[in-house]
Scaffold this motif. Structure first.
Motif, PDB file in Angstrom:
ATOM      1  N   LYS A 143       4.812 -10.283  -6.875  1.00 21.57           N
ATOM      2  CA  LYS A 143       4.791 -10.053  -8.224  1.00 21.57           C
ATOM      3  C   LYS A 143       5.363  -8.572  -8.565  1.00 21.57           C
ATOM      4  CE  LYS A 143       0.795 -11.589  -9.578  1.00 21.57           C
ATOM      5  NZ  LYS A 143      -0.097 -11.997 -10.731  1.00 21.57           N
ATOM      6  N   CYS A 144       5.005  -7.580  -7.920  1.00 17.15           N
ATOM      7  CA  CYS A 144       5.709  -6.436  -8.243  1.00 17.15           C
ATOM      8  C   CYS A 144       6.853  -6.193  -8.769  1.00 17.15           C
ATOM      9  CB  CYS A 144       5.307  -5.483  -7.035  1.00 17.15           C
ATOM     10  SG  CYS A 144       5.860  -3.682  -7.341  1.00 17.15           S
ATOM     11  N   ILE A 145       6.985  -5.517 -10.075  1.00 18.98           N
ATOM     12  CA  ILE A 145       8.345  -5.225 -10.725  1.00 18.98           C
ATOM     13  C   ILE A 145       8.859  -3.912 -10.629  1.00 18.98           C
ATOM     14  CG2 ILE A 145       8.214  -7.143 -12.368  1.00 18.98           C
ATOM     15  CD1 ILE A 145       7.393  -4.783 -14.434  1.00 18.98           C
ATOM     16  N   GLU A 146       8.073  -3.125  -9.589  1.00 17.85           N
ATOM     17  CA  GLU A 146       8.773  -1.677  -9.252  1.00 17.85           C
ATOM     18  C   GLU A 146       8.769  -0.863 -10.546  1.00 17.85           C
ATOM     19  OE1 GLU A 146      11.234  -1.443  -5.782  1.00 17.85           O
ATOM     20  OE2 GLU A 146       9.036  -1.447  -5.163  1.00 17.85           O
ATOM     21  N   CYS A 147       7.694  -0.894 -11.520  1.00 18.05           N
ATOM     22  CA  CYS A 147       7.858  -0.134 -12.669  1.00 18.05           C
ATOM     23  C   CYS A 147       7.315   1.244 -12.198  1.00 18.05           C
ATOM     24  CB  CYS A 147       6.990  -0.658 -13.740  1.00 18.05           C
ATOM     25  SG  CYS A 147       5.017  -0.867 -13.370  1.00 18.05           S
ATOM     26  N   PHE A 148       6.630   1.369 -11.109  1.00 18.07           N
ATOM     27  CA  PHE A 148       6.081   2.626 -10.692  1.00 18.07           C
ATOM     28  C   PHE A 148       5.115   3.399 -11.632  1.00 18.07           C
ATOM     29  CE2 PHE A 148      10.569   2.904  -9.030  1.00 18.07           C
ATOM     30  CZ  PHE A 148      10.251   2.174  -7.748  1.00 18.07           C
ATOM     31  N   LEU A 149       4.312   2.518 -12.532  1.00 22.53           N
ATOM     32  CA  LEU A 149       3.309   3.018 -13.475  1.00 22.53           C
ATOM     33  C   LEU A 149       2.202   3.290 -12.325  1.00 22.53           C
ATOM     34  CD1 LEU A 149       3.298   0.789 -16.444  1.00 22.53           C
ATOM     35  CD2 LEU A 149       4.273   3.008 -16.308  1.00 22.53           C
ATOM     36  N   CYS A 150       1.883   2.415 -11.600  1.00 19.11           N
ATOM     37  CA  CYS A 150       0.715   2.639 -10.444  1.00 19.11           C
ATOM     38  C   CYS A 150       1.188   4.052  -9.896  1.00 19.11           C
ATOM     39  CB  CYS A 150       0.582   1.571  -9.373  1.00 19.11           C
ATOM     40  SG  CYS A 150       1.811   1.335  -8.561  1.00 19.11           S
ATOM     41  N   GLN A 151       2.310   4.298  -9.395  1.00 23.05           N
ATOM     42  CA  GLN A 151       2.591   5.372  -8.548  1.00 23.05           C
ATOM     43  C   GLN A 151       2.357   6.853  -9.516  1.00 23.05           C
ATOM     44  OE1 GLN A 151       2.917   4.387  -5.238  1.00 23.05           O
ATOM     45  NE2 GLN A 151       4.677   5.202  -4.955  1.00 23.05           N
ATOM     46  N   PRO A 170       0.212   3.991  -4.259  1.00 24.26           N
ATOM     47  CA  PRO A 170      -0.410   2.743  -4.195  1.00 24.26           C
ATOM     48  C   PRO A 170       0.584   1.417  -3.676  1.00 24.26           C
ATOM     49  CG  PRO A 170      -0.721   3.586  -6.393  1.00 24.26           C
ATOM     50  CD  PRO A 170      -0.090   4.729  -5.264  1.00 24.26           C
ATOM     51  N   ARG A 171       1.773   1.606  -4.608  1.00 24.24           N
ATOM     52  CA  ARG A 171       2.945   0.450  -4.587  1.00 24.24           C
ATOM     53  C   ARG A 171       3.365   0.291  -2.823  1.00 24.24           C
ATOM     54  NH1 ARG A 171       5.227  -2.752  -2.835  1.00 24.24           N
ATOM     55  NH2 ARG A 171       6.777  -4.142  -3.896  1.00 24.24           N
ATOM     56  N   TYR A 172       3.366   1.356  -2.564  1.00 24.50           N
ATOM     57  CA  TYR A 172       3.862   1.599  -0.905  1.00 24.50           C
ATOM     58  C   TYR A 172       2.958   1.240   0.124  1.00 24.50           C
ATOM     59  CZ  TYR A 172       8.121   1.526  -3.410  1.00 24.50           C
ATOM     60  OH  TYR A 172       9.151   1.472  -4.236  1.00 24.50           O
ATOM     61  N   LEU A 173       1.755   1.579  -0.185  1.00 27.15           N
ATOM     62  CA  LEU A 173       0.545   1.055   0.568  1.00 27.15           C
ATOM     63  C   LEU A 173       0.193  -0.369   0.410  1.00 27.15           C
ATOM     64  CD1 LEU A 173      -1.651   4.214  -0.094  1.00 27.15           C
ATOM     65  CD2 LEU A 173      -0.672   3.567   2.417  1.00 27.15           C
ATOM     66  N   MET A 174       0.479  -0.839  -0.817  1.00 27.37           N
ATOM     67  CA  MET A 174       0.329  -2.304  -0.927  1.00 27.37           C
ATOM     68  C   MET A 174       1.593  -3.212  -0.030  1.00 27.37           C
ATOM     69  SD  MET A 174       0.566  -4.248  -4.523  1.00 27.37           S
ATOM     70  CE  MET A 174       2.312  -4.380  -4.595  1.00 27.37           C
ATOM     71  N   ARG A 175       2.650  -2.407   0.234  1.00 29.43           N
ATOM     72  CA  ARG A 175       3.924  -3.064   0.692  1.00 29.43           C
ATOM     73  C   ARG A 175       3.260  -3.099   2.358  1.00 29.43           C
ATOM     74  NH1 ARG A 175       7.581  -6.503   1.998  1.00 29.43           N
ATOM     75  NH2 ARG A 175       9.258  -5.719   3.554  1.00 29.43           N
ATOM     76  N   VAL A 211      -3.371  -0.109 -14.543  1.00 30.64           N
ATOM     77  CA  VAL A 211      -2.140   0.183 -15.323  1.00 30.64           C
ATOM     78  C   VAL A 211      -1.131  -1.000 -14.944  1.00 30.64           C
ATOM     79  CG1 VAL A 211      -2.349   2.704 -15.651  1.00 30.64           C
ATOM     80  CG2 VAL A 211      -1.286   1.747 -13.839  1.00 30.64           C
ATOM     81  N   CYS A 212      -1.405  -1.708 -13.937  1.00 28.86           N
ATOM     82  CA  CYS A 212      -0.441  -2.412 -13.342  1.00 28.86           C
ATOM     83  C   CYS A 212      -0.068  -3.818 -14.434  1.00 28.86           C
ATOM     84  CB  CYS A 212      -0.746  -3.269 -12.028  1.00 28.86           C
ATOM     85  SG  CYS A 212       0.429  -4.366 -11.526  1.00 28.86           S
ATOM     86  N   PRO A 213       1.296  -3.810 -14.928  1.00 23.80           N
ATOM     87  CA  PRO A 213       1.608  -4.768 -15.837  1.00 23.80           C
ATOM     88  C   PRO A 213       1.514  -6.055 -15.194  1.00 23.80           C
ATOM     89  CG  PRO A 213       3.541  -3.625 -15.280  1.00 23.80           C
ATOM     90  CD  PRO A 213       2.307  -2.953 -14.687  1.00 23.80           C
ATOM     91  N   GLU A 214       1.862  -6.281 -14.120  1.00 19.48           N
ATOM     92  CA  GLU A 214       1.725  -7.436 -13.418  1.00 19.48           C
ATOM     93  C   GLU A 214       0.250  -7.948 -13.241  1.00 19.48           C
ATOM     94  OE1 GLU A 214       3.976 -10.017 -12.702  1.00 19.48           O
ATOM     95  OE2 GLU A 214       5.163  -9.213 -14.212  1.00 19.48           O
ATOM     96  N   HIS A 215      -0.646  -7.069 -13.416  1.00 20.58           N
ATOM     97  CA  HIS A 215      -2.137  -7.578 -13.014  1.00 20.58           C
ATOM     98  C   HIS A 215      -2.395  -7.741 -11.737  1.00 20.58           C
ATOM     99  CE1 HIS A 215      -2.589  -7.614 -17.378  1.00 20.58           C
ATOM    100  NE2 HIS A 215      -1.598  -8.495 -17.377  1.00 20.58           N
ATOM    101  N   ILE A 216      -1.856  -6.945 -10.699  1.00 12.21           N
ATOM    102  CA  ILE A 216      -2.119  -7.197  -9.402  1.00 12.21           C
ATOM    103  C   ILE A 216      -3.258  -6.339  -8.834  1.00 12.21           C
ATOM    104  CG2 ILE A 216      -0.869  -6.726  -7.133  1.00 12.21           C
ATOM    105  CD1 ILE A 216       1.863  -6.730  -8.460  1.00 12.21           C
ATOM    106  N   LYS A 217      -4.210  -6.962  -8.196  1.00 15.14           N
ATOM    107  CA  LYS A 217      -5.268  -6.480  -7.781  1.00 15.14           C
ATOM    108  C   LYS A 217      -5.083  -5.348  -6.967  1.00 15.14           C
ATOM    109  CE  LYS A 217      -8.647  -9.288  -9.966  1.00 15.14           C
ATOM    110  NZ  LYS A 217      -8.005 -10.300 -10.671  1.00 15.14           N
ATOM    111  N   ILE A 218      -4.247  -4.599  -6.998  1.00 19.73           N
ATOM    112  CA  ILE A 218      -3.724  -3.390  -5.537  1.00 19.73           C
ATOM    113  C   ILE A 218      -4.820  -2.888  -5.095  1.00 19.73           C
ATOM    114  CG2 ILE A 218      -2.505  -1.426  -5.220  1.00 19.73           C
ATOM    115  CD1 ILE A 218      -1.456  -1.592  -8.097  1.00 19.73           C
ATOM    116  N   THR A 219      -5.774  -2.346  -5.695  1.00 20.60           N
ATOM    117  CA  THR A 219      -7.071  -1.717  -4.930  1.00 20.60           C
ATOM    118  C   THR A 219      -7.860  -2.765  -4.205  1.00 20.60           C
ATOM    119  OG1 THR A 219      -7.266  -0.323  -6.721  1.00 20.60           O
ATOM    120  CG2 THR A 219      -8.939   0.133  -5.221  1.00 20.60           C
TER     121      THR A 219
HETATM  122 FE1  SF4 Z   1       4.251  -2.719  -8.928  1.00 16.54          FE
HETATM  123 FE2  SF4 Z   1       2.424  -3.146 -10.517  1.00 16.54          FE
HETATM  124 FE3  SF4 Z   1       2.660  -0.890  -9.329  1.00 16.54          FE
HETATM  125 FE4  SF4 Z   1       4.414  -1.771 -11.179  1.00 16.54          FE
HETATM  126  S1  SF4 Z   1       2.020  -1.048 -11.345  1.00 16.54           S
HETATM  127  S2  SF4 Z   1       4.955  -0.722  -9.368  1.00 16.54           S
HETATM  128  S3  SF4 Z   1       4.329  -3.941 -10.894  1.00 16.54           S
HETATM  129  S4  SF4 Z   1       2.082  -2.767  -8.068  1.00 16.54           S
END
Ligand code: SF4
Ligand code: F3S
Ligand code: FES
Length: 248
Positions: A143-151, A170-175, A211-219
């Motif tokens: 669902k990630c939109i690559e907004c990079f807010l997490c980064q 976090p975005r790329y560790l999630m990848r 901060v993830c706008p897609e509410h992904i439970k990254i952690t």
């Molecule tokens: Fe993707 Fe969420 Fe990170 Fe944005 S904040 S890059 S949607 S994982």
């Protein structure tokens, strides 16, 4: 209800810049990006801002509003009172190009460093078979939109440029977690996550998830399970013995 809002917007380039004050009309139902566009149309035609979909789906309009990383198109003006000063600044973790536009190439470099999906060598396209239950978890990460807010938010790099080389964020560790959990990916991604992409730098503060706008439970769903897999490998007595014998 319409009113005149006080906006404070960062203007400048990679060398120099300052916050500038504007008084700008706001109408009912508007978002911060509408106000930035109104500023461009009426008072600051050269104000640089990146945006595309205005629907929270392209990930382009990331910036900071009153110091909080946000999508400008999803931040409603109704979250502020008419008396509030709304301060809009560029993402802090990345170099400014101009005004609200930053150079996010760090993220693309990290994306390129991760080896791509590796199916079994004898499996041909069209022969891939998976059960929904096997991909349910990694599907969340797509669902990630690559907004990079997490980064931008993770403290490991937010004020520590020097960590960028060894930390994928976090975005790329999630990848990496997504590929590690993929039922048809045969690469072992655990060493790579720990040694080359800095999984150990993450101390689970969960600011990325917040901060993830897609509410992904990254952690909870990507980083912690990845840490557990790395730990399982490290403390597996057979792996430990193998490392002792063959990796001197
Ligand atoms: Fe993707 Fe969420 Fe990170 Fe944005 S904040 S890059 S949607 S994982
Ligand atoms: Fe950073 Fe998220 Fe870990 S904010 S420290 S990557 S939990
Ligand atoms: Fe696309 Fe905001 S303009 S997410």
């Amino acid at each position: 209800m319409s009113y005149d809002a006080q906006f404070r917007v960062w203007r400048g380039d990679s060398e120099t810049g300052e916050l500038r004050d504007f008084t700008v009309p706001v109408n009912e139902g508007e978002v911060v990006l509408d106000i930035i566009h109104r500023l461009q149309a009426t008072q600051a035609p050269d104000l640089a801002v990146r945006w595309n979909c205005k629907a929270g789906k392209c990930g382009s309009c990331s910036a900071e509003v009153n110091g909080r990383p946000r999508l400008l198109c999803m931040t409603r003006m109704s979250t502020f009172t008419p008396e509030d000063v709304v301060t809009v600044t560029p993402l802090r973790a990345f170099p400014v190009i101009r005004d609200l536009v930053t150079d996010v190439s760090y993220n693309y470099e990290k994306a390129r460093e991760i080896p791509s999906f590796t199916p079994p060598a004898d499996l041909k396209p069209g022969e891939y078979r998976m059960q929904q239950v096997d991909i349910a978890r990694s599907q969340e990460f797509r669902k990630c939109i690559e907004c990079f807010l997490c980064q931008n938010t993770c403290h490991v790099v937010r004020d520590h440029d020097e960590n960028k080389e060894s930390f994928a964020g976090p975005r790329y560790l999630m990848r990496i977690a997504e590929l590690e959990m993929h039922p048809l990916d045969v690469a072992d991604r655990r060493d790579e996550a720990q040694e080359q992409h800095g999984l150990g730098y993450c101390n689970i503060t969960k600011c990325c998830t917040e901060v993830c706008p897609e509410h992904i439970k990254i952690t909870d769903n990507a980083l912690i399970p990845m840490k557990e897999r790395v730990a399982d490998r490290k403390y597996d007595p057979i792996v430990w013995l193998g490392n002792k014998l063959f990796r001197r």
